[in-house]
Design an enzyme around this catalytic site. Structure first.
Site, PDB file in Angstrom:
ATOM      1  N   THR A  46       0.839  -1.214   0.000  1.00 29.00           N
ATOM      2  CA  THR A  46       0.000   0.000   0.000  1.00 29.00           C
ATOM      3  C   THR A  46       0.863   1.248   0.000  1.00 29.00           C
ATOM      4  OG1 THR A  46      -1.765  -1.161   1.153  1.00 29.00           O
ATOM      5  CG2 THR A  46      -1.780   1.248   1.299  1.00 29.00           C
ATOM      6  N   GLN A  50       1.561   4.037  -6.340  1.00 36.16           N
ATOM      7  CA  GLN A  50       1.874   5.368  -6.869  1.00 36.16           C
ATOM      8  C   GLN A  50       0.641   6.053  -7.430  1.00 36.16           C
ATOM      9  OE1 GLN A  50       5.022   4.856  -9.735  1.00 36.16           O
ATOM     10  NE2 GLN A  50       6.569   4.538  -8.166  1.00 36.16           N
ATOM     11  N   GLY A  51       0.070   5.434  -8.494  1.00 34.37           N
ATOM     12  CA  GLY A  51      -0.921   6.120  -9.337  1.00 34.37           C
ATOM     13  C   GLY A  51      -2.138   6.641  -8.630  1.00 34.37           C
ATOM     14  N   GLY A  52      -2.928   5.763  -8.001  1.00 35.42           N
ATOM     15  CA  GLY A  52      -4.132   6.249  -7.363  1.00 35.42           C
ATOM     16  C   GLY A  52      -5.139   5.170  -7.067  1.00 35.42           C
ATOM     17  N   GLU A 118      -6.263   6.847 -16.472  1.00 32.78           N
ATOM     18  CA  GLU A 118      -5.263   5.774 -16.583  1.00 32.78           C
ATOM     19  C   GLU A 118      -5.644   4.820 -17.699  1.00 32.78           C
ATOM     20  OE1 GLU A 118      -4.289   3.766 -12.954  1.00 32.78           O
ATOM     21  OE2 GLU A 118      -3.198   5.489 -12.180  1.00 32.78           O
ATOM     22  N   ASP A 225       3.249 -14.761   2.215  1.00 36.68           N
ATOM     23  CA  ASP A 225       2.998 -15.535   3.444  1.00 36.68           C
ATOM     24  C   ASP A 225       1.545 -15.992   3.571  1.00 36.68           C
ATOM     25  OD1 ASP A 225       5.517 -14.519   3.789  1.00 36.68           O
ATOM     26  OD2 ASP A 225       5.239 -13.901   5.863  1.00 36.68           O
ATOM     27  N   HIS A 246       4.633  -5.636 -14.625  1.00 40.18           N
ATOM     28  CA  HIS A 246       4.710  -4.242 -15.059  1.00 40.18           C
ATOM     29  C   HIS A 246       5.884  -4.134 -16.024  1.00 40.18           C
ATOM     30  CE1 HIS A 246       5.091   0.075 -15.050  1.00 40.18           C
ATOM     31  NE2 HIS A 246       3.936   0.149 -14.434  1.00 40.18           N
ATOM     32  N   ARG A 292       0.087  -3.337 -21.524  1.00 40.24           N
ATOM     33  CA  ARG A 292       1.146  -3.836 -20.642  1.00 40.24           C
ATOM     34  C   ARG A 292       1.650  -5.240 -20.962  1.00 40.24           C
ATOM     35  NH1 ARG A 292      -0.269  -2.581 -14.287  1.00 40.24           N
ATOM     36  NH2 ARG A 292       0.037  -0.370 -14.492  1.00 40.24           N
ATOM     37  N   HIS A 353       4.247  -7.663 -10.471  1.00 39.08           N
ATOM     38  CA  HIS A 353       3.656  -6.468  -9.871  1.00 39.08           C
ATOM     39  C   HIS A 353       2.467  -6.791  -8.971  1.00 39.08           C
ATOM     40  CE1 HIS A 353       2.849  -2.250  -9.603  1.00 39.08           C
ATOM     41  NE2 HIS A 353       1.729  -2.282 -10.291  1.00 39.08           N
ATOM     42  N   ARG A 388      -5.786  -7.375 -14.028  1.00 44.32           N
ATOM     43  CA  ARG A 388      -6.314  -6.298 -13.186  1.00 44.32           C
ATOM     44  C   ARG A 388      -6.403  -4.982 -13.936  1.00 44.32           C
ATOM     45  NH1 ARG A 388      -3.196  -2.587  -9.113  1.00 44.32           N
ATOM     46  NH2 ARG A 388      -1.688  -2.793 -10.778  1.00 44.32           N
TER      47      ARG A 388
HETATM   48  C1  LIG Z   1       5.070   0.000  -6.729  1.00 39.09           C
HETATM   49  C2  LIG Z   1       3.595  -0.300  -6.645  1.00 39.09           C
HETATM   50  C3  LIG Z   1       2.669   0.576  -7.183  1.00 39.09           C
HETATM   51  C4  LIG Z   1       1.290   0.310  -7.084  1.00 39.09           C
HETATM   52  N1  LIG Z   1       0.393   1.237  -7.539  1.00 39.09           N
HETATM   53  C5  LIG Z   1      -0.944   1.025  -7.332  1.00 39.09           C
HETATM   54  C6  LIG Z   1      -1.895   2.025  -7.661  1.00 39.09           C
HETATM   55  O1  LIG Z   1      -1.550   3.116  -8.119  1.00 39.09           O
HETATM   56  N2  LIG Z   1      -3.216   1.758  -7.437  1.00 39.09           N
HETATM   57  C7  LIG Z   1      -3.662   0.559  -6.927  1.00 39.09           C
HETATM   58  O2  LIG Z   1      -4.876   0.366  -6.740  1.00 39.09           O
HETATM   59  N3  LIG Z   1      -2.758  -0.403  -6.602  1.00 39.09           N
HETATM   60  C8  LIG Z   1      -1.426  -0.194  -6.770  1.00 39.09           C
HETATM   61  N4  LIG Z   1      -0.535  -1.156  -6.411  1.00 39.09           N
HETATM   62  C9  LIG Z   1      -1.037  -2.411  -5.795  1.00 39.09           C
HETATM   63  C10 LIG Z   1      -1.499  -2.118  -4.366  1.00 39.09           C
HETATM   64  O3  LIG Z   1      -0.559  -1.275  -3.753  1.00 39.09           O
HETATM   65  C11 LIG Z   1      -1.644  -3.383  -3.534  1.00 39.09           C
HETATM   66  O4  LIG Z   1      -2.374  -4.345  -4.231  1.00 39.09           O
HETATM   67  C12 LIG Z   1      -2.360  -3.085  -2.215  1.00 39.09           C
HETATM   68  O5  LIG Z   1      -1.721  -2.019  -1.563  1.00 39.09           O
HETATM   69  C13 LIG Z   1      -2.396  -4.309  -1.320  1.00 39.09           C
HETATM   70  O6  LIG Z   1      -2.894  -3.928  -0.057  1.00 39.09           O
HETATM   71  P1  LIG Z   1      -3.037  -5.004   1.092  1.00 39.09           P
HETATM   72  O7  LIG Z   1      -3.616  -4.312   2.271  1.00 39.09           O
HETATM   73  O8  LIG Z   1      -3.730  -6.185   0.575  1.00 39.09           O
HETATM   74  O9  LIG Z   1      -1.540  -5.489   1.385  1.00 39.09           O
HETATM   75  P2  LIG Z   1      -0.236  -4.667   1.762  1.00 39.09           P
HETATM   76  O10 LIG Z   1      -0.440  -3.226   1.636  1.00 39.09           O
HETATM   77  O11 LIG Z   1       0.889  -5.259   1.013  1.00 39.09           O
HETATM   78  O12 LIG Z   1      -0.053  -5.024   3.306  1.00 39.09           O
HETATM   79  C14 LIG Z   1       0.319  -6.327   3.696  1.00 39.09           C
HETATM   80  C15 LIG Z   1       0.664  -6.318   5.168  1.00 39.09           C
HETATM   81  O13 LIG Z   1       0.808  -7.656   5.637  1.00 39.09           O
HETATM   82  C16 LIG Z   1       1.964  -7.749   6.443  1.00 39.09           C
HETATM   83  N5  LIG Z   1       2.389  -9.158   6.451  1.00 39.09           N
HETATM   84  C17 LIG Z   1       2.738  -9.933   5.403  1.00 39.09           C
HETATM   85  N6  LIG Z   1       3.033 -11.175   5.828  1.00 39.09           N
HETATM   86  C18 LIG Z   1       2.863 -11.186   7.178  1.00 39.09           C
HETATM   87  C19 LIG Z   1       3.025 -12.165   8.194  1.00 39.09           C
HETATM   88  N7  LIG Z   1       3.449 -13.413   7.934  1.00 39.09           N
HETATM   89  N8  LIG Z   1       2.778 -11.814   9.480  1.00 39.09           N
HETATM   90  C20 LIG Z   1       2.386 -10.551   9.782  1.00 39.09           C
HETATM   91  N9  LIG Z   1       2.235  -9.589   8.866  1.00 39.09           N
HETATM   92  C21 LIG Z   1       2.456  -9.902   7.576  1.00 39.09           C
HETATM   93  C22 LIG Z   1       2.918  -6.779   5.804  1.00 39.09           C
HETATM   94  O14 LIG Z   1       3.941  -6.440   6.697  1.00 39.09           O
HETATM   95  C23 LIG Z   1       1.961  -5.624   5.511  1.00 39.09           C
HETATM   96  O15 LIG Z   1       1.725  -4.887   6.681  1.00 39.09           O
HETATM   97  C24 LIG Z   1       0.840  -0.902  -6.488  1.00 39.09           C
HETATM   98  C25 LIG Z   1       1.771  -1.791  -5.967  1.00 39.09           C
HETATM   99  C26 LIG Z   1       3.136  -1.501  -6.028  1.00 39.09           C
HETATM  100  C27 LIG Z   1       4.094  -2.473  -5.432  1.00 39.09           C
END
Ligand SMILES: Cc1cc2nc3c(=O)[nH]c(=O)nc-3n(C[C@H](O)[C@H](O)[C@H](O)COP(=O)(O)OP(=O)(O)OC[C@H]3O[C@@H](n4cnc5c(N)ncnc54)[C@H](O)[C@@H]3O)c2cc1C
Length: 521
Positions: A46, A50-52, A118, A225, A246, A292, A353, A388
């Site tokens: 999270t 970058q984008g939004g 986008e 994990d 990406h 892409r 990605h 996606r």
């Molecule tokens: C560079 C980049 C750019 C992106 N740009 C966009 C965008 O512009 N718009 C968009 O919609 N999406 C974007 N994405 C995708 C998006 O960021 C993710 O899909 C989203 O943030 C995932 O959120 P989440 O809450 O599921 O997981 P995360 O935000 O990855 O959080 C996972 C959490 O789980 C914890 N964790 C993992 N394993 C364990 C464990 N075994 N025990 C305890 N804690 C653990 C981690 O420490 C972390 O706190 C982008 C991703 C990247 C990498």
């Protein structure tokens, strides 16, 4: 006796899915524990987004968003999940992220929200905070969480395994119960001791798996994990073969998967091989502006054919704009690594990605295992189908984080169906080996290169067969190493990483049809 904790709701992960769930659960009066394996709870995919985030643009509608999501998903998006996201997503952004959490999304001079456009979106509907949207969201969520009373947040706690009945119960009568999640075994990273968290319900919000690939945009925590833990607990996983790549990340030993926005090609940037030849026209009539997946495959083919580790993205010779002004982050990052993008081409490589598949959940975030929910990237609502649509993943994490809590709040049962004395403490090996960092490093090299070369952008039956065999062997070796070693977070992640890699490779091997991100040559 080792430490024990009790709560109504255990949330594993502190990205957008985990923290939205935590805040709304506490507001609903639930007793919540949030754990994150990182010592800084902000570190997550999270925070790197970058984008939004998708919202509803000015001339937009849920029907238009639905059409765009379904088109991107290549025909296999779950209609029910798309309907939920399109109808509830914009409301969740407005009510939760803007009004409750106060995320500072960019506004126009007139004070209205600024909607960005986008790729593959038919309308301008992306709310953003320049190219730091994820950071703005994560920091606002953490600020809100920190201001709340009576919520327990444990940074530096790594979930090892979900606690499940009947598997973890000593009572033979548990066999007759429906398989149920009752919490987790978690490693306190500081003491390196395993503690038990007993919960009425658990939300898995552990994010993605990019780090199982040699090249990825994902940060270090994305070792897959949650997928491995859920699979070990017997939950159903789907669509694991659909990993989105990406096309352009900076190729440099210190760049760590830094993203070079597609907007650079939008502004005239062209891909070339190392000797300066343009190649995209050979692969698509749209040339450098092809979608892409096509760009990734073309880059990969050229790299394999020539034995090169990267290609170039050249904007220096084509830009009609001030690059420093238009791309301040990218310009600054490249310059800090000795590359002046206004004067020379940028070395780039495609990178893993986003995982479209994961732990199967329904529209309330329920997995196939009783009392286990999943939200965010680790889950598979079916929204993304085989591919996606940009900027829908943050929104999906938000919507399913909130919906999971709504369901839990309405159905919570605090009485336990088991006796706590039947659930053993963690059993340590009689004699623990010190874990050798060289072994861990080399195992990761093997996993990442196997995934990159055999389960990457272009797959073949032979490559996938080899990958599944190699990963099965490696997984057995690592499991043995894990069982005999003194536990630390690195070993836990390694074991999960290899098991998740195997899940992706074997799903890809079973599916012989190219679709979306899954391409079989
Ligand atoms: C560079 C980049 C750019 C992106 N740009 C966009 C965008 O512009 N718009 C968009 O919609 N999406 C974007 N994405 C995708 C998006 O960021 C993710 O899909 C989203 O943030 C995932 O959120 P989440 O809450 O599921 O997981 P995360 O935000 O990855 O959080 C996972 C959490 O789980 C914890 N964790 C993992 N394993 C364990 C464990 N075994 N025990 C305890 N804690 C653990 C981690 O420490 C972390 O706190 C982008 C991703 C990247 C990498």
């Amino acid at each position: 006796m080792s430490e024990r904790h009790y709560c109504d709701l255990l949330i594993i992960g502190s990205g957008i899915a985990g923290l939205s769930a935590a805040i709304s659960a506490r507001d609903a009066g639930l007793d919540v524990i949030v754990i994150s394996k990182e010592s800084d709870i902000r570190e997550s995919n999270t925070c790197h987004a970058q984008g939004g985030i998708v919202c509803q643009g000015e001339d937009d509608s849920p029907e238009l968003l639905t059409r765009d999501v379904v088109e991107a998903g290549d025909g296999i998006s779950n209609p029910e999940a798309v309907r939920v996201l399109a109808s509830e997503g914009p409301i969740a952004v407005e009510e939760f992220l803007i009004k409750k959490v106060h995320v500072p999304f960019a506004r126009t001079e007139a004070g209205r929200f600024e909607y960005a456009q986008e790729g593959n979106h038919s309308r301008r509907r992306i709310l953003h905070a320049m190219d730091r949207t994820g950071k703005a969201i994560e920091e606002s969520l953490v600020a809100r969480l920190s201001a709340m009373k009576d919520i327990r947040v444990f940074p530096g706690y790594t979930a090892i395994d979900l606690l499940t009945l009947p598997h973890h119960s000593r009572s033979p009568l548990s066999l007759y119960e429906e398989p149920t999640c009752i919490g987790a075994y978690v490693l306190n990273n500081r003491t390196e001791k395993v503690e038990r968290i007993f919960s009425c319900c658990t939300i898995l919000a552990t994010g993605g798996l990019g780090r199982i690939y040699q090249h990825t945009t994902n940060p270090h925590c994305a070792t897959g994990d949650g997928y491995a833990m859920a699979a070990r607990a017997g939950a159903r996983l789907i669509n694991m073969e659909y990993v989105q790549f990406h096309p352009t990340t900076l190729f440099h030993k210190d760049a760590d998967g830094f993203l070079i926005s597609e907007a650079v090609r939008g502004e005239g940037g062209r891909l070339t091989t190392k000797d300066g030849s343009h190649f995209m026209e050979k692969y698509s009539p749209l040339g450098d502006l092809a979608p892409r997946d096509e760009v990734c495959r073309a880059m990969y083919e050229e790299m394999i054919k020539r034995g090169d580790s990267y290609v170039y993205l050249d904007i220096a010779g084509f830009a009609r704009i001030d690059l420093k002004k238009r791309f301040p982050e990218i310009y600054g990052k490249c310059l800090s690594l000795g590359i002046n993008m206004a004067k020379e081409p940028i070395p780039v490589v495609p990178a893993a990605h986003y995982s479209c598949g994961g732990v199967h959940v329904d529209v309330w975030g329920r997995t196939s295992l009783k009392n286990l929910y999943a939200a965010g990237e680790v889950s598979a609502t079916g929204l993304h189908g085989a591919n996606r649509l940009a900027s829908t993943s943050l929104l999906e994490g938000l919507v399913w984080g909130l919906r999971s809590v709504r369901h839990i709040g309405e159905h919570l049962l605090r009485e336990k169906s088991y006796k706590e004395s039947d659930i053993p403490e963690w059993i340590y090996p009689d004699q623990e080996d010190e874990s050798d960092p060289a072994l861990i490093h080399q195992d990761w090299v093997s996993i990442k290169s196997t995934m990159w070369n055999y389960v990457g952008i272009i797959r073949t039956e032979k490559r996938l067969e080899r990958a599944t065999a190699d990963l099965r062997y490696l997984s057995n070796r690592i499991d043995d190493f894990y069982r005999k070693s003194h536990l630390n977070p690195m070993i836990v992640s390694l074991r999960n990483g290899v098991q998740t890699a195997f899940l992706v490779a074997s799903a890809a091997f079973r599916n012989r049809k190219s679709r979306g991100t899954h391409y079989i040559a």
